[in-house]
Design an enzyme around this catalytic site. Structure first.
Site, PDB file in Angstrom:
ATOM      1  N   ASP A  67      -6.957   4.555  -4.517  1.00 33.82           N
ATOM      2  CA  ASP A  67      -7.616   4.439  -3.213  1.00 33.82           C
ATOM      3  C   ASP A  67      -8.201   5.828  -2.964  1.00 33.82           C
ATOM      4  O   ASP A  67      -8.382   6.603  -3.924  1.00 33.82           O
ATOM      5  CB  ASP A  67      -6.617   4.017  -2.120  1.00 33.82           C
ATOM      6  N   LYS A 113       0.860  -1.184   0.000  1.00 37.96           N
ATOM      7  CA  LYS A 113       0.000   0.000   0.000  1.00 37.96           C
ATOM      8  C   LYS A 113       0.892   1.228   0.000  1.00 37.96           C
ATOM      9  O   LYS A 113       2.046   1.154   0.438  1.00 37.96           O
ATOM     10  CB  LYS A 113      -0.885   0.004   1.254  1.00 37.96           C
TER      11      LYS A 113
END
Ligand code: NDP
Length: 447
Positions: free
Chosen positions: A168, A128
């Site tokens: 995201d 991430k």
């Protein structure tokens, strides 16, 4: 507190080594709690130090992102990429641009991603990244210059077989385009290094819809198992971004009426059902605020403050904004309002106390790492299409997505049952996600 002294000690070490990162502690604690019965059955995971390795990212990259704003001033943001675990495939996971981003948020998201990606059944490891940059209120030129600066550092660490970021919060098609352009310019490579790309340059049909649609496919499977369905159900969805919009679209298609949605400022209620075309125009085209919905929908109401949405009575809640948005009080409000199912679209939107309220009230509960895995699953399908230099049709991708989400549901439900926790999809998802990664780590030795 865990029953096992080993887990208590491990958790204490995680807290001490990652001080000031409560979201990461929360995510680790939840997984370790689920694993207690697994370790009792499989002491080999403890003996080979799988858990110690699992809670430590393989690599954390942290960098300066300098850029020049429209006034000609230099602004410095901070960039992150956490390459958490590559036991089952190249690192895969989104980039978040939001002022709240710091190392702990990226670590919690990266940790969750490891298990989620494993659950998809596809060969992708977990990672991430992101930045404390806020795209909101910035000009097109500012967003582009920021993305170019961010990629000028990040490109060194990513690649189609190494690490493949996606979007995201705050990173949608526009940002992915600028990031991809800069990667290509620096490396000279036209490769599937990012997913969520535009359709004209290697993107996959149905990727934009995938997380929201996937959430509804998962929820539908869970509801059907309990003798319920979306048909005729009253639904609320927090957020009005990528996940929330397409969850609204699919839930409506499956016969539900979505009556409330939100953004970080407040929420709207429309008892006639949310007019999704109008909402898309406000959020996707104009990048406006949700209160603008009232201009053309005078019967709808707007209330300032985003948490109030959970006081709107509903059958099904799909929290799809951000982490820890449902606390104990909001969970109690949902139960009071008659909610019988909660399925997480956002990552970790429910606090542990909220999940406990749902458990006690017998609410069907779908945890994020299972129910929102449709986005990353479809990203993996985008990677496959890029490798093959082919584009599949919308229906082909959507069909695969539906199959993957139904499999995840059945896998999590069956695993929960196998470990004596029938109906507990939190435990089922954590255990099923863990087993594949742990076995791969064992097979690969101490690396
Ligand atoms: P977007 O940026 O498209 O939308 C985010 C939405 O949530 C916006 O409506 C935003 O409101 C709201 N929001 C963001 N931060 C907060 C906050 N601190 N408090 C209240 N509301 C907030 O993001 P996505 O839809 O892509 O992501 C939403 C969630 O889903 C995140 O948790 C993300 O990690 C998760 N997720 C996303 C996937 C994807 O494919 N996009 C895949 C899997 C999970 P505002 O516009 O006012 O900021």
């Amino acid at each position: 507190m865990f029953q096992s002294a080993y887990l208590n000690d491990l958790m204490a070490r995680v807290v001490a080594r990652n001080a000031g990162e409560p979201e990461f502690h929360q995510a680790v604690r939840e997984v370790l709690e689920s694993l207690e019965p697994v370790l009792a059955r499989h002491p080999e995971y403890v003996e080979s130090g799988v858990l110690e390795r699992l809670v430590e990212p393989e690599r954390i990259i942290k960098f300066r992102v300098p850029w020049v704003n429209d006034e000609g001033r230099v602004v410095v943001n901070r960039g992150f990429r956490v390459q958490f675990n590559s036991a089952i495939g190249p690192y895969k996971g989104g980039l978040r641009f939001h002022p709240s981003v710091y190392e702990g948020i990226i670590k919690f998201l990266g940790f969750e991603q490891v298990f989620k990606n494993s659950l998809t059944g596809l060969p992708i490891g977990g990672g991430k990244g992101g930045s404390d940059f806020d795209p909101k209120g910035k000009s097109e030129g500012e967003v582009m210059r920021f993305c170019q600066s961010f990629m000028t550092e990040l490109y060194k660490y990513i690649g189609k077989d190494e690490d493949v970021p996606a979007g995201d919060i705050g990173v949608g098609g526009r940002e992915i385009g600028y990031l991809y352009g800069q990667y290509k310019r620096i490396t000279g490579l036209y490769e599937g290094v990012l997913t969520g790309k535009g359709l004209t340059y290697g993107g996959s049909l149905a990727r934009k819809e995938a997380t929201g649609y996937g959430l509804c496919y998962f929820t539908d499977a869970m509801l059907r198992d309990a003798g319920k369905s979306f048909a005729g159900a009253r639904v609320i969805i927090s957020g009005s971004g990528n996940v929330a919009i397409y969850a609204c679209e699919k839930a409506t298609e499956l016969g539900a009426m979505v009556v409330a949605m939100s953004d970080s400022n407040g929420y709207i209620v429309d008892e006639d059902g949310i007019d999704l075309a109008a909402l898309k125009e406000i959020k996707e085209v104009r990048r406006g605020r949700i209160r603008e919905y009232l201009k053309d929908h005078p019967k709808a109401t707007y209330t300032e403050g985003c948490r109030g949405i959970f006081t709107v009575p509903c059958d099904i809640a799909l929290p799809s904004a951000t982490q820890n948005e449902i606390d104990e009080a909001s969970a109690e409000a949902l139960v009071r309002g008659g909610t019988y199912a909660v399925a997480e679209g956002a990552n970790m939107p429910s606090t542990p106390e909220a999940i406990e309220v749902f458990r006690r009230a017998g609410v069907l509960f779908a945890p994020a790492k299972a129910s929102n895995a449709g986005g990353v699953a479809t990203s993996a399908l985008e990677m496959t299409q890029n490798s093959e230099r082919l584009s599949w049709t919308f229906d082909e991708v959507d069909r695969k997505l539906k199959g993957i989400m139904e499999n995840i549901y059945h896998n999590a439900a069956a695993t929960a049952k196998e470990y004596g926790m029938e109906g507990n999809l939190v435990a089922g998802a954590n255990i099923a996600g863990f087993l594949k990664v742990a076995d791969a780590m064992m097979a690969q030795g101490v690396v």
